[in-house]
Design a protein around this motif. Structure first.
Motif, PDB file in Angstrom:
ATOM      1  N   LEU A 135     -17.229  19.543  15.914  1.00 45.34           N
ATOM      2  CA  LEU A 135     -16.047  20.184  16.502  1.00 45.34           C
ATOM      3  C   LEU A 135     -15.255  20.931  15.440  1.00 45.34           C
ATOM      4  CD1 LEU A 135     -14.603  17.330  18.762  1.00 45.34           C
ATOM      5  CD2 LEU A 135     -16.221  19.111  19.392  1.00 45.34           C
ATOM      6  N   SER A 136     -14.445  21.892  15.875  1.00 42.87           N
ATOM      7  CA  SER A 136     -13.552  22.580  14.949  1.00 42.87           C
ATOM      8  C   SER A 136     -12.404  21.653  14.568  1.00 42.87           C
ATOM      9  CB  SER A 136     -12.997  23.838  15.605  1.00 42.87           C
ATOM     10  OG  SER A 136     -12.034  23.468  16.568  1.00 42.87           O
ATOM     11  N   GLY A 137     -11.637  22.051  13.562  1.00 43.47           N
ATOM     12  CA  GLY A 137     -10.539  21.208  13.092  1.00 43.47           C
ATOM     13  C   GLY A 137      -9.541  20.878  14.197  1.00 43.47           C
ATOM     14  N   GLY A 138      -9.186  21.901  14.979  1.00 40.33           N
ATOM     15  CA  GLY A 138      -8.224  21.688  16.056  1.00 40.33           C
ATOM     16  C   GLY A 138      -8.762  20.747  17.116  1.00 40.33           C
ATOM     17  N   GLU A 139     -10.035  20.932  17.461  1.00 41.04           N
ATOM     18  CA  GLU A 139     -10.646  20.056  18.471  1.00 41.04           C
ATOM     19  C   GLU A 139     -10.726  18.619  17.966  1.00 41.04           C
ATOM     20  OE1 GLU A 139     -13.462  23.608  20.320  1.00 41.04           O
ATOM     21  OE2 GLU A 139     -14.262  22.216  18.834  1.00 41.04           O
ATOM     22  N   GLN A 140     -11.022  18.496  16.666  1.00 39.23           N
ATOM     23  CA  GLN A 140     -11.082  17.133  16.103  1.00 39.23           C
ATOM     24  C   GLN A 140      -9.709  16.470  16.162  1.00 39.23           C
ATOM     25  OE1 GLN A 140     -12.997  16.568  12.329  1.00 39.23           O
ATOM     26  NE2 GLN A 140     -14.775  17.787  12.893  1.00 39.23           N
ATOM     27  N   GLN A 141      -8.662  17.258  15.927  1.00 33.26           N
ATOM     28  CA  GLN A 141      -7.316  16.683  16.003  1.00 33.26           C
ATOM     29  C   GLN A 141      -7.010  16.238  17.429  1.00 33.26           C
ATOM     30  OE1 GLN A 141      -5.133  16.038  13.338  1.00 33.26           O
ATOM     31  NE2 GLN A 141      -4.376  14.801  15.032  1.00 33.26           N
ATOM     32  N   MET A 142      -7.427  17.075  18.399  1.00 29.35           N
ATOM     33  CA  MET A 142      -7.223  16.685  19.805  1.00 29.35           C
ATOM     34  C   MET A 142      -7.988  15.400  20.101  1.00 29.35           C
ATOM     35  SD  MET A 142      -7.592  20.353  21.675  1.00 29.35           S
ATOM     36  CE  MET A 142      -6.695  21.777  21.069  1.00 29.35           C
ATOM     37  N   LEU A 143      -9.206  15.308  19.572  1.00 30.11           N
ATOM     38  CA  LEU A 143     -10.010  14.106  19.786  1.00 30.11           C
ATOM     39  C   LEU A 143      -9.326  12.894  19.163  1.00 30.11           C
ATOM     40  CD1 LEU A 143     -12.531  12.725  20.819  1.00 30.11           C
ATOM     41  CD2 LEU A 143     -13.738  13.443  18.757  1.00 30.11           C
ATOM     42  N   ALA A 144      -8.769  13.080  17.960  1.00 29.34           N
ATOM     43  CA  ALA A 144      -8.110  11.955  17.293  1.00 29.34           C
ATOM     44  C   ALA A 144      -6.912  11.476  18.113  1.00 29.34           C
ATOM     45  CB  ALA A 144      -7.668  12.357  15.889  1.00 29.34           C
ATOM     46  N   ILE A 145      -6.155  12.417  18.673  1.00 32.39           N
ATOM     47  CA  ILE A 145      -5.005  12.024  19.501  1.00 32.39           C
ATOM     48  C   ILE A 145      -5.501  11.376  20.796  1.00 32.39           C
ATOM     49  CG2 ILE A 145      -2.996  12.848  20.790  1.00 32.39           C
ATOM     50  CD1 ILE A 145      -2.707  15.067  18.699  1.00 32.39           C
ATOM     51  N   LEU A 157       1.388   6.341  16.823  1.00 31.14           N
ATOM     52  CA  LEU A 157       1.712   6.767  15.458  1.00 31.14           C
ATOM     53  C   LEU A 157       0.822   7.954  15.106  1.00 31.14           C
ATOM     54  CD1 LEU A 157       1.644   3.242  13.715  1.00 31.14           C
ATOM     55  CD2 LEU A 157       3.518   4.289  14.979  1.00 31.14           C
ATOM     56  N   LEU A 158       1.430   9.098  14.840  1.00 31.04           N
ATOM     57  CA  LEU A 158       0.656  10.291  14.527  1.00 31.04           C
ATOM     58  C   LEU A 158       0.914  10.705  13.081  1.00 31.04           C
ATOM     59  CD1 LEU A 158       1.293  12.464  17.713  1.00 31.04           C
ATOM     60  CD2 LEU A 158      -0.811  11.293  17.085  1.00 31.04           C
ATOM     61  N   ASP A 159      -0.159  10.820  12.314  1.00 38.36           N
ATOM     62  CA  ASP A 159      -0.002  11.165  10.903  1.00 38.36           C
ATOM     63  C   ASP A 159      -0.479  12.602  10.652  1.00 38.36           C
ATOM     64  OD1 ASP A 159       0.393  11.154   8.224  1.00 38.36           O
ATOM     65  OD2 ASP A 159      -0.661   9.267   7.849  1.00 38.36           O
ATOM     66  N   GLU A 160       0.441  13.486  10.449  1.00 39.06           N
ATOM     67  CA  GLU A 160       0.170  14.887  10.138  1.00 39.06           C
ATOM     68  C   GLU A 160      -0.802  15.555  11.098  1.00 39.06           C
ATOM     69  OE1 GLU A 160       0.688  16.589   6.805  1.00 39.06           O
ATOM     70  OE2 GLU A 160       1.717  14.969   5.752  1.00 39.06           O
ATOM     71  N   PRO A 161      -0.475  15.595  12.374  1.00 31.12           N
ATOM     72  CA  PRO A 161      -1.401  16.241  13.312  1.00 31.12           C
ATOM     73  C   PRO A 161      -1.562  17.737  13.082  1.00 31.12           C
ATOM     74  CG  PRO A 161       0.640  15.638  14.414  1.00 31.12           C
ATOM     75  CD  PRO A 161       0.701  15.023  13.056  1.00 31.12           C
ATOM     76  N   SER A 162      -0.653  18.361  12.355  1.00 27.39           N
ATOM     77  CA  SER A 162      -0.752  19.815  12.178  1.00 27.39           C
ATOM     78  C   SER A 162      -1.546  20.193  10.936  1.00 27.39           C
ATOM     79  CB  SER A 162       0.639  20.419  12.067  1.00 27.39           C
ATOM     80  OG  SER A 162       1.191  20.145  10.795  1.00 27.39           O
ATOM     81  N   MET A 163      -1.993  19.200  10.185  1.00 29.90           N
ATOM     82  CA  MET A 163      -2.615  19.494   8.883  1.00 29.90           C
ATOM     83  C   MET A 163      -3.837  20.395   9.038  1.00 29.90           C
ATOM     84  SD  MET A 163      -3.488  16.807   5.889  1.00 29.90           S
ATOM     85  CE  MET A 163      -4.990  16.133   6.515  1.00 29.90           C
ATOM     86  N   GLY A 164      -3.836  21.491   8.303  1.00 28.56           N
ATOM     87  CA  GLY A 164      -5.000  22.367   8.238  1.00 28.56           C
ATOM     88  C   GLY A 164      -5.288  23.144   9.503  1.00 28.56           C
ATOM     89  N   LEU A 165      -4.296  23.278  10.391  1.00 25.61           N
ATOM     90  CA  LEU A 165      -4.547  23.998  11.638  1.00 25.61           C
ATOM     91  C   LEU A 165      -3.847  25.357  11.639  1.00 25.61           C
ATOM     92  CD1 LEU A 165      -4.195  21.204  14.332  1.00 25.61           C
ATOM     93  CD2 LEU A 165      -6.220  21.927  13.073  1.00 25.61           C
ATOM     94  N   ALA A 166      -4.417  26.297  12.383  1.00 25.15           N
ATOM     95  CA  ALA A 166      -3.811  27.620  12.515  1.00 25.15           C
ATOM     96  C   ALA A 166      -2.498  27.507  13.288  1.00 25.15           C
ATOM     97  CB  ALA A 166      -4.776  28.543  13.253  1.00 25.15           C
ATOM     98  N   PRO A 167      -1.514  28.381  13.012  1.00 30.53           N
ATOM     99  CA  PRO A 167      -0.185  28.276  13.628  1.00 30.53           C
ATOM    100  C   PRO A 167      -0.209  28.169  15.152  1.00 30.53           C
ATOM    101  CG  PRO A 167      -0.162  29.933  11.908  1.00 30.53           C
ATOM    102  CD  PRO A 167      -1.575  29.458  12.004  1.00 30.53           C
ATOM    103  N   LEU A 168      -1.082  28.922  15.797  1.00 33.26           N
ATOM    104  CA  LEU A 168      -1.131  28.862  17.261  1.00 33.26           C
ATOM    105  C   LEU A 168      -1.543  27.476  17.742  1.00 33.26           C
ATOM    106  CD1 LEU A 168      -2.677  32.147  18.697  1.00 33.26           C
ATOM    107  CD2 LEU A 168      -0.682  30.873  19.543  1.00 33.26           C
TER     108      LEU A 168
END
Lengths: 234, 323
Positions: A135-145, A157-168
């Motif tokens: 998965l892409s970084g954003g998709e992996q973050q969605m999966l983690a959440i 508890l969410l730890d840096e969900p925006s890390m390494g993601l594009a602004p959109l």
């Protein structure tokens, strides 16, 4: 809901958390902001039981959980989406989500929550048979959440969900966090992207080298000169 | 759905009986003669060792270099029992006790050392198997020291081998298909995330270690009973590496890969007996070549399964229909 009193954590001789106290009320989004190495991640890891504190108390809904293992805390309703996403790369998206419900036995309810996660993140539904590592970084973050939601937590508890993601994508993730909160889950959010975090948070704490130096509503801290200067670039 | 499951189960049982019958036929018609029988036994013992080490290293992700140590405990326990009680009952008791003793040591060693990660765990397990070896050398009165034990009664034959090999594979396969197995794989994938999901990582690492040691104990017991002679040096560091080579070659995280690699390496090694001078060079060369072209091992983390053949069969049938 969650109360931390005078928490001290050491890594060897390094005093990482110097007696911090904070409160998260039912239904709130509370954010913890601060520079690298301030102790934000350590705070989350101590709450979820991945790190043992030297002293202090962690109280969840009136119950002292300081001595409990990470497993017991998941059962009590704490769910942690750790820093850096940490999905299980060789497992499929579906298997990852099932791991989130590992301690639960109520199959029909698990199926309902799975559907809820797929509604929240339709892209995960499209990719449920795909290994999470692809998965892409954003998709992996969605999966983690999504995985963290599968334990049906009282507090997320969410730890840096925006890390390494594009602004959109960052905007999208924050919208989703707000949605999860509206649906009834309390959120404790650790962020470096202070601007975004303060905009969605009801209350916020600012950390510096192991201590909490400032505390107020999200709105207040957005206006505070001290915060503006240190974290918001002006 | 139920019909399909039953069909799969029947196919599995037929496949297992067929594997047994074919080898039994080859043994009774003497195509597998006394010399080749030693290879057959080696293959079976190596399958048990490799599949059980795969549980520890390939599926749970704990790098262990001490598998020969557990094997030696099974070998000595079984040998000592069958030498005093040389009956089938004695043999079975020996295998069981050997496995239990190995599992016990696995538990005692695993509890403190499984806090370690990666290379550190490898060194700790290596040290553990060396300690076991040295204990066997020095327990002169029981183990006859470095000279080893001789004239161990032989009870191992193909039916027994088959029972233990099939038993080990089924045990580990079913474990891995269960939620316990999922937990083990999650630990390999990301230990911190696994812990955050509420998996008791210590419990599952120790569990994998105990079951792995249990099966290694069985393998050792079979070894001592077939080759009727054991000494501590047979179970040194090199033996552990041999097992690890099979696991890596077959694919970390693939049971059928371990089976395939165990068969392949034994056959290759038997074939090369005719060229004693260059045998080890050729053997090493094959390993190097396979690792260059298949760095993930022969099967990677995939499994050969009966349903795979079913799919292939359907594909072929479909192709014919088109023409």
């Amino acid at each position: 809901m969650l109360e931390i009193n005078n928490l001290n954590v050491h890594f060897g001789v390094i005093h990482a958390l110097k007696g911090i106290s904070l409160t998260v009320n039912d239904g709130e989004i509370v954010t913890l902001i601060g520079a690298n190495g301030a102790g934000k991640t350590t705070t989350l890891r101590t709450i979820s039981g991945l790190k043992k504190p030297t002293s202090g108390d962690i109280i969840l809904n009136g119950e002292n959980i300081t001595g409990m293992s990470a497993q017991q805390r998941v059962n009590k309703g704490i769910s942690h989406a750790p820093e850096g996403r940490r999905v299980f790369p060789a497992m499929t998206v579906l298997e990852n989500l099932e791991m989130g419900a590992y301690l639960r036995k109520d199959k029909p309810e698990i199926a309902r929550d799975l559907k809820m996660v797929y509604d929240l993140f339709p892209v995960l539904s499209d990719r449920q048979k795909q290994p999470a590592g692809t998965l892409s970084g954003g998709e992996q973050q969605m999966l983690a959440i999504g995985r963290a939601l599968m334990s049906r937590p009282k507090i997320l508890l969410l730890d840096e969900p925006s890390m390494g993601l594009a602004p959109l994508l960052v905007q999208e993730i924050f919208n989703i966090i707000r949605g999860v909160n509206k649906a009834g889950t309390t959120v404790l959010l650790v962020e470096q992207n202070a601007m975004m975090a303060l905009q969605i948070a009801h209350r916020a704490y600012v950390m510096e080298t192991g201590s909490i130096v400032l505390h107020g509503t999200g709105e207040e801290l957005l206006q505070s000169d001290q915060v503006k200067k240190a974290y918001l670039g002006g | 759905m139920r019909g399909i499951l039953n069909k799969q189960l029947t196919q599995r049982i037929i496949f297992m009986l067929l594997a047994y019958a074919i080898v039994q036929l080859l043994v009774s018609t003497n195509i597998i003669n006394a010399y080749l029988q030693a290879t057959l036994v080696t293959i079976c013992i190596n399958i048990i060792l490799a599949v059980s080490l795969n549980l520890i290293t390939g599926f749970t992700g704990q790098f262990s270099l001490g598998h020969a140590g557990f094997m030696s405990i099974g070998a000595y326990t079984c040998a000592l029992i069958t030498m005093r009680v040389p009956t089938i009952a004695g043999f079975l008791a020996g295998v069981l006790m050997g496995a239990v003793m190995a599992a016990l040591v696995g538990f005692l060693v695993g509890l403190p050392t499984l806090r370690l990660r990666g290379d550190y765990l490898a060194i700790a397990t290596l040290g553990m198997s060396e300690i076991i070896r040295i204990v066997f050398i020095n327990l002169d009165s029981i183990t006859n020291g470095a000279a080893g034990l001789n004239d161990i009664p032989r009870f191992v034959n193909w039916p027994w081998l088959y029972v233990f090999v099939a038993g080990t594979i089924l045990l580990i396969r079913n474990l891995l298909k269960s939620s316990h197995g999922r937990a083990c794989i999650a630990i390999r994938e990301d230990e911190i995330a696994a812990e955050a999901m509420g998996i008791n990582t210590t419990k599952y690492k120790v569990l994998a270690f105990i079951i792995g040691a249990f099966c290694a104990g069985i393998a050792g017991a079979l070894y001592s009973s077939y080759f009727y002679y054991i000494k501590p040096d047979l179970f040194g560091f090199l033996k552990s590496v041999d097992i690890l080579v099979i696991v890596v070659l077959g694919g970390l995280g693939s049971i059928s890969g371990s089976v395939l690699a165990a068969v392949l390496l034994a056959v290759v090694s038997t074939y090369f007996q005719s060229f004693p001078e260059i045998r080890m060079i050729l053997y090493a060369l094959i390993l190097v070549i396979i690792m260059i072209f298949r760095p993930q091992g022969l099967l990677g983390s995939k499994e050969i399964s009966i349903s795979m053949f079913n799919r292939m069969g359907k594909l072929f049938a479909f192709g014919k229909g088109e023409k």
